[in-house]
Each structure stands twice: as structure tokens, then as C-alpha cells.
Scaffold this motif. Structure first.
Motif, short mmCIF file in Angstrom:
data_model
loop_
_atom_site.label_atom_id
_atom_site.label_comp_id
_atom_site.label_asym_id
_atom_site.label_seq_id
_atom_site.Cartn_x
_atom_site.Cartn_y
_atom_site.Cartn_z
N GLY A 133 0.29 -21.37 24.64
CA GLY A 133 0.18 -21.49 26.05
C GLY A 133 -0.98 -20.91 25.96
O GLY A 133 -2.40 -20.57 25.82
N LEU A 135 -1.35 -17.61 26.22
CA LEU A 135 -2.89 -16.53 25.29
C LEU A 135 -3.26 -16.88 24.22
O LEU A 135 -4.23 -17.33 24.40
CB LEU A 135 -1.35 -15.97 25.00
CG LEU A 135 -1.67 -14.78 23.18
CD1 LEU A 135 -0.49 -13.98 23.36
CD2 LEU A 135 -1.54 -15.54 21.94
N LEU A 138 -6.46 -18.97 26.34
CA LEU A 138 -7.94 -17.59 26.18
C LEU A 138 -8.51 -17.59 25.18
O LEU A 138 -9.80 -17.66 24.95
CB LEU A 138 -7.15 -16.54 26.19
CG LEU A 138 -7.69 -15.27 27.76
CD1 LEU A 138 -8.03 -16.19 28.69
CD2 LEU A 138 -7.09 -14.09 27.07
N ASN A 286 7.29 -20.03 20.56
CA ASN A 286 8.19 -19.60 21.83
C ASN A 286 6.95 -18.67 22.03
O ASN A 286 6.21 -18.06 22.05
CB ASN A 286 9.18 -18.29 21.65
CG ASN A 286 9.84 -19.22 20.68
OD1 ASN A 286 11.06 -20.28 20.21
ND2 ASN A 286 10.76 -18.23 19.08
N ARG A 290 10.38 -13.19 22.26
CA ARG A 290 10.21 -12.99 20.52
C ARG A 290 10.74 -13.40 19.64
O ARG A 290 12.07 -14.41 20.12
CB ARG A 290 9.71 -11.88 19.57
CG ARG A 290 11.02 -11.07 21.03
CD ARG A 290 10.84 -9.28 20.48
NE ARG A 290 12.03 -9.06 19.75
CZ ARG A 290 12.31 -9.22 18.01
NH1 ARG A 290 11.43 -9.42 18.00
NH2 ARG A 290 14.04 -9.05 18.32
N ARG A 296 8.53 -14.97 10.52
CA ARG A 296 7.62 -14.60 11.67
C ARG A 296 6.69 -13.59 11.04
O ARG A 296 4.89 -13.56 11.37
CB ARG A 296 7.74 -14.40 12.99
CG ARG A 296 7.15 -14.16 13.59
CD ARG A 296 6.70 -15.03 14.74
NE ARG A 296 6.14 -14.35 15.73
CZ ARG A 296 4.83 -14.79 16.47
NH1 ARG A 296 4.20 -16.21 16.25
NH2 ARG A 296 4.26 -14.22 17.42
N HIS A 337 0.48 -9.69 18.52
CA HIS A 337 1.21 -10.39 17.22
C HIS A 337 0.29 -9.40 15.76
O HIS A 337 1.43 -9.59 15.13
CB HIS A 337 0.69 -12.33 17.76
CG HIS A 337 1.44 -12.32 18.22
ND1 HIS A 337 1.07 -13.11 19.82
CD2 HIS A 337 2.49 -12.19 19.75
CE1 HIS A 337 1.70 -13.49 20.44
NE2 HIS A 337 2.55 -12.96 20.42
N ALA A 379 9.66 -10.49 25.67
CA ALA A 379 8.79 -10.62 25.12
C ALA A 379 8.38 -8.98 24.02
O ALA A 379 7.28 -9.99 23.37
CB ALA A 379 7.32 -11.17 25.59
N VAL A 451 -4.28 -8.02 31.98
CA VAL A 451 -5.45 -9.31 31.55
C VAL A 451 -5.32 -9.75 33.71
O VAL A 451 -6.18 -11.31 34.00
CB VAL A 451 -4.94 -10.84 30.60
CG1 VAL A 451 -4.96 -10.24 29.97
CG2 VAL A 451 -3.54 -11.14 31.37
N ASN A 480 -8.49 -12.13 33.37
CA ASN A 480 -8.75 -13.70 32.58
C ASN A 480 -10.14 -14.41 32.78
O ASN A 480 -9.94 -14.12 33.57
CB ASN A 480 -7.58 -14.38 32.41
CG ASN A 480 -6.65 -13.43 30.81
OD1 ASN A 480 -5.35 -14.34 31.20
ND2 ASN A 480 -7.02 -12.67 30.42
N TYR A 569 10.50 -17.94 35.03
CA TYR A 569 9.88 -17.35 35.90
C TYR A 569 9.00 -17.84 36.06
O TYR A 569 8.56 -17.42 37.68
CB TYR A 569 9.91 -16.04 34.78
CG TYR A 569 8.07 -15.95 34.44
CD1 TYR A 569 6.95 -16.16 34.97
CD2 TYR A 569 8.55 -16.18 33.20
CE1 TYR A 569 5.42 -16.20 34.25
CE2 TYR A 569 7.16 -16.49 32.03
CZ TYR A 569 5.83 -16.15 33.22
OH TYR A 569 4.39 -16.53 32.25
N ALA A 669 1.96 -12.36 34.22
CA ALA A 669 0.31 -11.61 33.72
C ALA A 669 -0.97 -11.68 34.44
O ALA A 669 -1.49 -10.73 34.74
CB ALA A 669 0.41 -11.61 32.29
N GLY A 671 -2.09 -16.00 33.93
CA GLY A 671 -2.42 -18.06 34.56
C GLY A 671 -4.08 -17.83 34.96
O GLY A 671 -4.97 -17.06 34.74
O1 NBY Z 1 -1.15 -15.00 28.26
C1 NBY Z 1 0.27 -15.73 28.16
C2 NBY Z 1 0.51 -15.11 30.06
O2 NBY Z 1 2.30 -15.81 30.83
C3 NBY Z 1 -0.54 -15.82 31.38
O3 NBY Z 1 -0.14 -14.92 32.49
C4 NBY Z 1 -1.81 -15.63 30.90
O4 NBY Z 1 -2.96 -15.80 31.65
C5 NBY Z 1 -1.90 -15.67 28.67
C6 NBY Z 1 -3.31 -14.90 28.85
O5 NBY Z 1 -3.80 -14.30 28.74
N1 NBY Z 1 1.22 -15.40 27.74
C7 NBY Z 1 1.41 -16.39 26.50
O6 NBY Z 1 0.65 -17.58 26.81
N2 NBY Z 1 2.47 -16.18 25.38
C8 NBY Z 1 2.59 -17.03 24.60
O7 NBY Z 1 1.85 -17.60 24.27
C9 NBY Z 1 3.26 -15.81 23.28
C10 NBY Z 1 3.77 -16.26 22.66
C11 NBY Z 1 4.01 -15.74 21.40
C12 NBY Z 1 5.04 -15.01 21.50
C13 NBY Z 1 4.50 -14.24 23.29
C14 NBY Z 1 4.29 -15.21 23.51
N3 NBY Z 1 5.99 -14.62 20.39
O8 NBY Z 1 6.41 -13.23 21.14
O9 NBY Z 1 6.12 -14.98 19.70
#
Ligand code: NBY
Length: 838
Positions: A133, A135, A138, A286, A290, A296, A337, A379, A451, A480, A569, A669, A671
């Protein structure tokens, strides 16, 4: 010898033939690839063959720029940004590259002359879904901006054979299917078979003293995997800079273990290969949760080790000294990560390059910077120490040593404050010791950032409070941003042309220029044009919705869009509770005036996240009832658009009127969908969370629909002992909606389907859905009211887009460059590689 004009001309002609950008040359290039690469000719070539041939033709044009860029980075005394990310959610390449090269129209001509529709070919591409998603997306936007700003950069990651699963909806439930994106080949990558690094895993460590009396460690691995580099060129917008995204594929060092084979253990020999290949096999689906699995951790270590070995090799090959690694590279950690990189860097420096510990730690701390993307405690990555040791025995020793020395420093600085020491410790105390990756990242980095402004402030007050107390100078905020190339020019060409017709094309590279639109916000004819484009885009989306879900929606209704990963959330259930309330109002008063609205949801739920999957089922169940009920008379429609990914996002954003950004304050954080929607003229209904706060500041409070508790109020409510049941009892609309779900009104009278979700709301409601319900519903009434006044709405929509300059990822990247990376632009010139050296 100076080349004559004639030579130069012939070089240019040759270049035009090989990598020229005119329609005729492009057409010939496509046919050449079709024939010489694929052994096909027009009579038998499939649409996919044409897609491949066209992509190869485009890639040729990237390569010329790519080689020039790589050459420049290797020769010049140029610092390179190294972005380490376990995820890159790139989206399709073809159309984006056509835009960045500036050959979209020419390719359209070439394509037409071959009897092919360019849009069809573009639609053939299987998008690389190598992220979950925000992250991962971005990271993709940042790669685009780095290249566009002509910043030398390498993105490092994993070439997952299977990316994020494909979502289908059956009987209202999410069904996951594997994403076999490489099935038909990937024309955008170049395998560097010769470029590989060995990565050790498991085993044990031997200690000995060498002939000079030096204490040494020798890691005897349980297995070795090889990482092979697969490079994807990332071209900037209308520049020659073409950076590299280097993704590692894991393989067995020898594809076959003959020794084992000769002993007749055929399956053992093959399984070794399978075990190695498994590491880069699949992306963990996920987000914000985590996964404490061995595989992983192996994935994380695998790609980080390959990447650091690669950076060191590049640095040394240019005559660089290992002690000055940080002059060549600055390494950005995209969340925790890749945080194992801190320990791996120490291992490489101390064990392999024999650098003294203190100097090695100094080099490491000067090289890494860490971006945090979440405040959710579940997380934050930790690894069970025993598990960690079984995969990375040497790294455990190194982390113990880092921690020992680090805690000595903390002890001195805090006069032995035990609370601080235990909170900063990289290894948690207690019987079940855990390695805390955020602490490792913080200790090993010179910079730490959040961010969005609110998120960065909350980091300093909550999860990283103690780090901030001791090292305030490391902290900063980097809000971001998103790339306007993909999220406006590519996905919304009509709106982009309209904008350019008024203010020129400068905004595409300098998004602040969008403020030039403000002067037209009150102009009725511009408003009219603006809304015509929006309507066109809504018609396009309505067609797709019909195709995909068989639901007919009205393009003149409000398109109210809630698209993102499904998570408690993010509160998709708050939205659906509002839908139910509206529905009940119609049922109670069928002639009530209701502004027609289409509620569009999309997003994937992590396969193991029961409540998120139930939220999808609830949305589809409410949709089934509301969409069919004759009393509603089509005034409200509910759609769950399946398989939300980059391709589908590109179709949805341009058609949105309303952007739902309704997370519990303090949880999101930043969006980034919020930014993309607003840029495309959607008005936000949102809480004061993440970057919403800054978006509202920029677009103006009068152009933003605000509701809900603030982060402080959320904390206060919780500390007072929040009781969701009181809210349920106090609000008849809310009570009715919940009772209906509970009674099976939306599930063929089987109320038990949603019991876990209802229980969670009534008795826990961690995310204060019930507390925010009333204020949400009230604000939604204001949204509907505003939509009735077409001119007012058009003005608000124009002003939203006009004031989004800050949210370009170009701005974010400039901030990182200036404050953290200390790297500037390094423009690339095209050279003729066919020219012989004289
Ligand atoms: O990162 C997102 C935040 O929720 C969002 O608010 C922010 O805009 C965006 C960019 O900074 N976080 C996110 O997408 N996180 C993950 O996709 C992610 C993936 C894997 C794991 C944790 C989080 N993991 O622990 O495996």
C-alpha cells in the motif's frame, strides 16, 4: 580528433534509426522487435506480442539514457542516494515511460499505423504489485521524483516472483489469488546474471585469535543463497536522468548440488534450490501488521546484504576507501524492514574489511537514515531473539555488542536512568528477549523522520520519545508527496490538458504553479469546463463499475470514494454505518430529499485479518440490500470495486467528488491517497490525522469537510474510560444501524455473520468509530448540501487542486536532499555510444 559536421550528421541519423522518437522510427522499432526478438510477424502477432514489442522499443530509448546516467555516476565524484525498501508498488511502466520520454502522441501514431489501439496495448501490461500500500507506493513516487530532479539514485529491493495477491469478491467475501505478474515475461527489467552476491544464512559462529593476536569471528553458514540483480530503468520526466531500480532474486549458488545428486539424494539436491528460491518468492501481504516468520527475516536480510555488498563494490571499484563509504552513498531505510542493514554494515566493515569497531560504528552512523511510517504498536517490528539467532547468529553477536556499547553511552548521558536505558535498549529485557528493529534503526542512523507534520510530532511524544530526548538533532519531518506525472498527467489527461491550457505545462515539474488556477476558480466558464471533465471521468468509471460489478451507477450522483487498504483504524465501517443511516432515513421517509450518491469502496484486506475481511463482507452485504431496494430509487448506490491496485487507482481518483480520509486521529501516519484525490479535484471529508492536517491548511478550512475527535481528544477519551456502548444507546440512528447488522437484516437474516465486528465495536471500539459517528453524519450532510450548489462545488474543487503544490513528491525529495542526504542534481548528457574512440 574533432569530428566533422558530416560525421555528426551520420551519428544523428544512426541514433534516430536506433533510438529515435519519431512515429516512423517507433513503428519500425516495434516491427523489428516483433520479428527479431519474438519471431513474429503482424499476421500472427497477438496483442500481447505487440505490447512486448512496443515495450522493448521504449526500453531501448530508456537504455541510452540509463547507460549515460550510470556512466556519469560511476565516473564523477558523485554521491548517490540509496533507497532501501522491501516494497515498490510501481504500477504499469509503459504509459508512464511514454509520458516521461515525451513520445505519447508519436507512439499513438505509430500504433495506429500498425492497426493497433495504444490504450489496448497499455492495458495488456501486468502491473508489478511489489508492495502492499502506501509505503510501497511512496517508494515508487520517490523513484520518479529522484530521476526527475536529476538526483543520482539507486532503489534496492526484492524481485518477488509473486506480488500482492489479486482480490476477487465471491458471495461478498474477499478471495485471494496469486499474482503471477511474470507469467508473460517482463520487458522492463534487465537481468544481470553476472552480477550476484552470496548471502549466508543460519549456522554458527567460530571465534579465534589470529596470528596478530586479534580476536576474530568466523560465521559458518547453514546455507548460502545467491542474489541476482534485476535492473529496471527509472526515467525522469523530460530529462536524461535514468536511475536504477535494482531488485534481487534469490537462487541457489549452483543450480544443482551434484555431490548430493551422486549420492542418489535427488530430492535433497533439488530442495536446496527450492529453499533458496523461496526467499524472493512472495511478498508478505500484511500492512501495519508484522509477520514474525523466519522467511520474512530472511527476505529482509537477503536484500539488504546484497544491496550493501553492491554499494561497497561500486565504491571500491572507483578507488573509494571503505572508511569513506558515506561520501559515496547515503542509505535511506524505508521503515524498519531494511534496518538489519545497520548490523550487516558493521559485519561487513568489521569481519570482512577488518575495520576497527569504533571506526566502523562511526561509518555506519554516518551512512544510514531512517524513515518511520507508523505509530501503531502492533506494526513495530521485533524479532524473537532465538529465532533471530537461528537465522543470523553473527548479527546477534554484533547487535549485542552494539547494544552494550550503546547502553554504556546512554548510562553516562542519563546518569544511569534505568527507565531510559531499558526503553532505548535494542534488545528487550525479560525472559523472552526481542530484537527491536526501530531501536536498531534509531541507534544506527544520523537522521530520523516521520512522514507528516502531526506524525513527526507524535513520534517525538510517543514511540520515539526517549530517542528524541537524547538526540533531538536527529529528528525532522518530511511530509510525504506523490508524483503528479502518474497521478495527474497519466491518469487524468483531460484535466491535465485543461490545466495546461490555462497556465502552461510548467506545473508538471513545479507543482506550486498550480496556484495559477486560483484566478479562474470563480470563472463560470472555467468551472463549467472543469466539471465537464470530472463528469467525463465519472462516466468512464461508471462503465467500468458496470463491467466489473454489474452495478449501474449514475455519473451525476456524488462519487464518494473510500479507497485504501481495509483496516479498522481507517474506519471503512464508519462510512458504511453512515450509508445505513442514510438508507434508513429514506426508508422512514421515502420522499425525503436525498442528494444522489454513489459510495465507492475499494481495498485489500490482509488475508489473516479477520475483522478487515468482515468489513468487506459488510460493505458488499449492505450494497446488495441498498442497491436493490425499490424505495431507494437509485438515490444511493454502494459499490465495492474489486482488486484495488495502481491501475484501478488511476481510474478511480479522477472520477472522485468526495475523498474519505476518516481514520481515527493519531493513527494514519500520513496517507498519500488523500493527496492524489485532492489533486484531482475531490473534496476531502476527513479527520485531523496524518497529512490531512496539512492538506486542510493548504486548501483552506472552507474547502475541507472536517469532523471527529482530535488526537488529544482521542487520548483524553481513552484515559477517561471510553465506553462505546453509551454512544450506541444515545444515538437512535446508530443504534438502529447496528441492530440491523446484528439481526441479519443485511445477511439474509443470519445475524451471526457480523457478530465479531459488532462485538468489537460495542465493547472495545479501539478506534472510536461510535464516538465519531454523530459528527461524521452531520458533516456528510454539509457535503450533500454543498454539492447542490454546482458553482460553489466547482470552485472548491478547483481550489483544492490549485493548492496542492506542496504535496508533489518533488518537494518531499528536495527536502530529503537538502536536509538529510546532502545530494544535489547532476544532469546527464546524452552521448553516442556507437562512436569509436579516436
Ligand atoms: O505508509 C503507510 C502509512 O500507513 C501511511 O499513513 C503512509 O502514508 C504511508 C507512506 O508513508 N504504511 C504502510 O503502507 N505500511 C505498510 O505497507 C507495511 C507493510 C509491511 C509491514 C508493515 C507496514 N510489515 O511489518 O511487514
Amino acid at each position: 580528433m574533432k569530428s566533422s559536421t558530416k560525421d555528426t550528421e551520420s551519428i544523428l541519423t544512426r541514433e534516430e534509426t536506433r533510438t529515435g522518437l519519431g512515429p516512423e522510427t517507433l513503428k519500425r522499432a516495434i516491427l523489428n522487435h516483433l520479428f527479431y526478438n519474438q519471431g513474429k510477424f503482424p499476421e500472427i502477432a497477438t496483442r500481447n506480442d505487440y505490447y512486448m514489442a512496443m515495450s522493448f522499443a521504449v526500453r531501448d530509448r530508456l537504455l541510452q539514457r540509463w547507460v549515460a546516467s550510470v556512466k556519469k555516476y560511476l565516473n564523477a565524484d558523485q554521491k548517490i542516494v540509496s533507497y532501501l525498501s522491501a516494497e515498490y508498488l510501481l504500477g504499469p511502466h509503459l504509459a508512464n515511460n511514454l509520458i516521461n520520454l515525451g513520445i505519447y502522441e508519436n507512439m499513438e501514431k505509430a500504433s495506429n499505423s500498425l492497426g493497433m489501439n495504444l490504450d489496448w496495448l497499455i492495458a495488456k501490461e501486468q502491473e508489478p504489485g511489489l508492495g502492499n500500500g502506501g509505503l510501497g507506493r511512496l517508494a515508487a513516487c520517490y523513484m520518479d521524483s529522484l530521476a526527475t530532479l536529476e538526483i543520482p539514485a539507486i532503489g534496492y529491493g526484492i524481485r518477488y516472483q509473486f506480488g500482492i495477491f489479486e482480490q476477487d469478491i465471491k458471495d461478498g467475501w474477499q478471495i485471494e489469488d496469486t499474482d503471477n505478474w511474470l507469467r508473460r515475461g517482463n520487458p522492463w527489467e534487465i537481468a544481470k546474471r553476472e552480477l550476484g552476491y552470496d548471502v549466508k544464512l543460519g549456522g554458527y559462529v567460530q571465534h579465534y585469535t589470529d596470528i596478530n593476536g586479534k580476536f576474530k569471528a568466523n560465521w559458518i553458514p547453514g546455507m548460502i543463497v545467491k542474489g541476482i540483480a534485476y535492473d529496471t530503468p527509472i526515467l525522469g520526466y523530460r530529462v536524461n536522468t535514468c536511475n536504477t531500480l535494482r531488485l534481487w532474486k534469490s537462487e541457489a549458488p549452483k543450480s544443482f548440488d551434484f555431490q548430493t545428486f551422486n549420492q542418489g539424494l535427488y530430492s535433497g539436491a533439488v530442495s536446496d534450490k527450492t529453499v533458496c528460491e523461496n526467499i524472493s518468492k512472495v511478498l508478505y501481504p500484511n500492512d501495519e501488521q508484522r509477520e514474525g516468520k523466519i522467511l520474512r527475516l530472511q527476505q529482509q536480510y537477503f536484500f539488504v546484504s546484497c544491496s550493501l555488498q553492491d554499494m561497497i563494490a561500486i565504491h571500491l571499484s572507483q578507488g573509494g576507501k571503505i572508511e569513506r563509504f558515506y561520501d559515496k552513498f547515503v542509505v535511506q531505510l524505508n521503515d524498519t524492514h531494511p534496518a538489519i542493514g545497520v548490523a550487516e554494515m558493521m559485519r561487513l566493515l568489521v569481519d570482512v574489511y577488518e575495520v576497527e569497531w569504533d571506526l566502523a560504528w562511526d561509518i555506519t552512523k554516518k551512512s544510514f537514515a531512517y524513515t518511520n511510517h507508523t505509530l501503531l504498536p502492533e506494526a513495530l517490528e521485533t524479532w524473537d531473539q532465538d529465532l533471530f539467532q537461528s537465522v543470523l547468529p553473527r548479527h546477534l553477536e554484533i547487535i549485542q555488542e552494539i547494544n552494550r556499547r550503546f547502553l554504556d553511552e546512554v548510562t553516562i548521558r542519563t546518569y544511569g536512568d534505568q527507565d531510559l536505558i531499558s526503553s532505548l535498549s535494542i534488545i528487550s529485557d525479560g525472559p523472552w528477549k526481542k530484537i527491536r528493529m526501530a531501536n536498531l534503526a534509531c541507534a544506527g542512523s544520523f537522521a530520523i523522520n516521520g512522514v507528516a507534520a502531526l506524525h513527526s510530532e507524535l513520534l517525538k511524544k510517543t514511540v520515539l520519545k526517549d530517542w528524541y530526548q537524547l538526540w533531538p538533532e536527529k529528528f525532522s519531518n518530511k511530509t510525504n508527496g506523490v508524483t503528479p506525472r502518474r497521478w495527474m498527467v497519466l491518469s487524468n489527461p483531460k484535466l491535465s490538458s485543461l490545466i495546461s491550457s490555462k497556465i502552461g505545462e510548467g506545473w508538471i515539474k513545479n507543482l506550486d504553479e498550480l496556484t495559477g488556477l486560483e484566478q479562474y476558480a470563480d470563472d463560470p466558464s472555467f468551472q463549467q469546463e472543469w466539471m465537464v471533465v470530472k463528469h467525463e471521468m465519472k462516466k468512464d468509471l461508471a462503465k467500468r463499475i458496470l463491467q466489473r460489478t454489474k452495478i449501474k451507477v449514475d455519473p451525476s450522483s456524488i462519487f464518494d470514494v473510500h479507497v485504501k487498504r481495509i483496516h479498522e483504524y481507517k474506519r471503512q465501517h464508519l462510512n458504511i454505518l453512515h450509508v445505513i443511516a442514510l438508507y434508513n432515513r429514506i426508508k422512514q421517509n421515502p420522499d425525503a430529499e436525498v442528494v444522489p450518491r454513489t459510495f465507492i469502496f475499494a481495498g485489500k484486506a490482509a488475508p489473516g485479518y479477520h475483522l478487515a475481511k468482515l468489513m468487506i463482507k459488510l460493505i458488499t452485504s449492505v450494497a446488495d440490500v441498498v442497491n436493490q431496494d425499490p424505495i431507494v430509487k437509485d438515490r444511493i448506490k454502494v459499490v465495492f470495486y474489486p482488486n484495488y491496485n495502481v491501475t484501478n487507482a488511476q481510474r478511480i481518483y479522477p472520477a472522485a467528488d468526495v475523498s474519505e480520509q476518516i481514520s481515527t486521529a493519531g493513527k494514519e501516519a500520513s496517507g498519500t491517497g488523500n493527496m492524489k484525490l485532492s489533486m484531482n479535484g475531490a473534496l476531502t471529508i476527513g479527520t485531523l490525522d496524518g497529512a490531512n492536517v496539512e492538506i486542510r491548511d493548504c486548501v483552506g478550512a472552507e474547502n475541507f469537510f472536517l469532523f471527529g475527535l482530535t488526537e488529544e481528544e482521542v487520548q483524553q477519551k481513552k484515559s477517561e474510560g471510553y465506553n462505546p456502548f453509551d454512544y450506541y444507546m444515545a444515538n437512535p440512528e446508530l443504534k438502529l444501524a447496528i441492530d440491523q447488522i446484528n439481526s441479519g437484516y443485511f445477511s439474509h437474516m443470519n445475524g451471526s455473520v457480523f457478530k465479531d465486528l459488532i462485538n468489537s465495536l460495542l465493547y472495545h471500539d479501539q478506534y472510536l468509530v461510535l464516538a465519531d459517528f454523530e459528527s461524521y453524519v452531520a458533516e456528510q450532510e454539509r457535503v450533500a448540501e454543498a454539492y447542490k450548489d454546482k458553482q460553489r462545488w466547482a470552485k472548491m474543487s478547483i481550489l483544492n487542486a490549485a493548492r496542492m503544490g506542496k504535496f508533489s513528491s518533488d518537494r518531499s525529495i528536495k527536502d530529503y536532499c537538502d536536509d538529510i542526504w546532502k545530494v544535489g542534481p547532476s544532469p546527464v548528457e546524452l552521448v553516442d555510444f556507437h562512436q569509436k574512440t579516436q
